[in-house]
Design a protein around this motif. Structure first.
Motif, short mmCIF file in Angstrom:
data_model
loop_
_atom_site.label_atom_id
_atom_site.label_comp_id
_atom_site.label_asym_id
_atom_site.label_seq_id
_atom_site.Cartn_x
_atom_site.Cartn_y
_atom_site.Cartn_z
N UNK A 36 0.82 -1.21 0.00
CA UNK A 36 0.00 0.00 0.00
C UNK A 36 0.86 1.27 0.00
N UNK A 37 0.30 2.39 -0.46
CA UNK A 37 1.06 3.64 -0.52
C UNK A 37 1.62 4.04 0.84
N UNK A 38 2.75 4.67 0.79
CA UNK A 38 3.45 5.10 2.01
C UNK A 38 3.42 6.63 2.10
N UNK A 39 3.11 7.11 3.28
CA UNK A 39 3.18 8.54 3.58
C UNK A 39 4.13 8.73 4.76
N UNK A 40 5.09 9.64 4.62
CA UNK A 40 6.07 9.89 5.68
C UNK A 40 5.63 11.07 6.53
N UNK A 41 5.51 10.84 7.84
CA UNK A 41 5.12 11.91 8.75
C UNK A 41 6.29 12.82 9.07
N UNK A 42 6.04 14.13 9.02
CA UNK A 42 7.08 15.12 9.34
C UNK A 42 6.44 16.26 10.12
N UNK A 43 7.16 16.76 11.09
CA UNK A 43 6.64 17.90 11.84
C UNK A 43 7.32 19.18 11.36
N UNK A 44 6.60 20.30 11.52
CA UNK A 44 7.15 21.62 11.25
C UNK A 44 6.67 22.53 12.36
N UNK A 45 7.59 23.28 12.97
CA UNK A 45 7.27 23.95 14.23
C UNK A 45 7.68 25.40 14.25
#
Length: 301
Positions: free
Chosen positions: A154-163
């Motif tokens: 299944x498709x992959x999404x990479x979690x990233x934070x921006x602060x």
């Protein structure tokens, strides 16, 4: 340090302003998709993520103009105003780029483009199964990849934070990466690592990038970021202006505290692409959630 109220965006980030009807009920209906192909709208994107643009409008081909029958690698994006929309990777475009021209697009076009780039970028890196290296092919209108024995990837999404880091008052800490020109500053960002929460990621990244400890970590909003297939999760956090900055991981060249007035002046001056040689601070354009969060903190629509 005093507390500040939770930020609230006046409008969603640019790539989150329109919810595409993804028509997921059609993904396994090959007969319906084949029948729709000839008159469907097709968004063509090249390997560098470039697309055709007519002024500020995405250019779509009709399916019959692209191929006599639906290609196996055409990805169903969904349905917009009754029209079926596909995305397809093509060889080359001398066209536009989302980072540079995305802020010109309508909410509908920007949502379709963000979805298309994210899923096509996943396909480009998913030709082989991560489980055993077996070759994979697209299935379910581009929303899975299949091995010869029918196993689904299944498709992959990479979690990233921006602060956005603030002092609890009228100052914000912004950073500049080494490859950015002078005067170009933005919020701090980084990928979520296995085994940590989003809040833990915020604290770790700021410790690594700027050498500071933060508290009052608060979620603001999110936005897809298809470079190549991320989800940017926006936060604010509080730090002391007296903290000694230490750029431990080498990603940040410099960081400075800016006043709310300085940030408002920078927002009024335009963005990174603006011809503003006298502006002491330049900020990201509206394609990035960084600008939306900064505008909310500065009290600018």
């Amino acid at each position: 340090m005093m507390s500040v109220a939770k930020l609230s965006l006046t409008v969603p980030p640019l790539l989150s302003r329109y919810h595409v009807d993804r028509a997921d009920e059609l993904r396994a209906d090959d007969a319906a998709l084949d029948a729709a192909w000839a008159t469907a709208k097709v968004l063509r994107i090249d390997p560098r993520g470039r697309f055709d643009l007519d002024g500020t409008d995405l250019v779509f081909a009709r399916g019959h103009e692209v191929a006599p029958s639906r290609p196996a690698d055409a990805v169903l994006l969904g349905r917009v105003d009754g029209a079926i929309v596909f995305a397809l990777r093509v060889e080359k475009f001398d066209g536009a780029d989302l980072r540079m021209r995305g802020h010109l697009l309508s909410p509908v076009d920007s949502a379709l483009l963000g979805q298309a780039l994210g899923i096509l970028n996943w396909h480009a890196s998913a030709a082989f199964s991560p489980v055993d290296g077996a070759p994979t092919v697209p299935g379910k209108a581009g929303w899975v990849r299949l091995t010869a024995d029918g196993r689904e990837e299944f498709p992959r999404t990479d979690g990233a934070m921006i602060t956005l880091v603030h002092d609890g008052g009228d100052h914000v800490l912004l950073g500049r990466q080494h490859q950015w020109p002078e005067r170009l500053f933005s919020l701090f960002a980084g990928f979520v690592e296995p085994g940590e929460s989003l809040e833990q990621c915020v604290a770790r990244e700021l410790r690594e990038e700027a050498g500071i400890e933060v508290d009052e970590i608060t979620y603001v909003a999110s936005q897809p970021w298809p470079f190549p297939r991320s989800l940017m999760l926006g936060f604010t956090a509080r730090a002391s202006r007296d903290a000694v900055l230490d750029f431990r991981d080498g990603e940040i060249a410099e960081a400075r505290w800016f006043s709310r007035t300085q940030v408002r002046d920078a927002l009024a001056a335009g963005d990174w692409s603006s011809d503003a040689p006298d502006a002491p601070l330049l900020l990201p354009n509206s394609i990035s959630i960084a600008r939306a969060i900064t505008q909310a903190w500065a009290g600018v629509d």
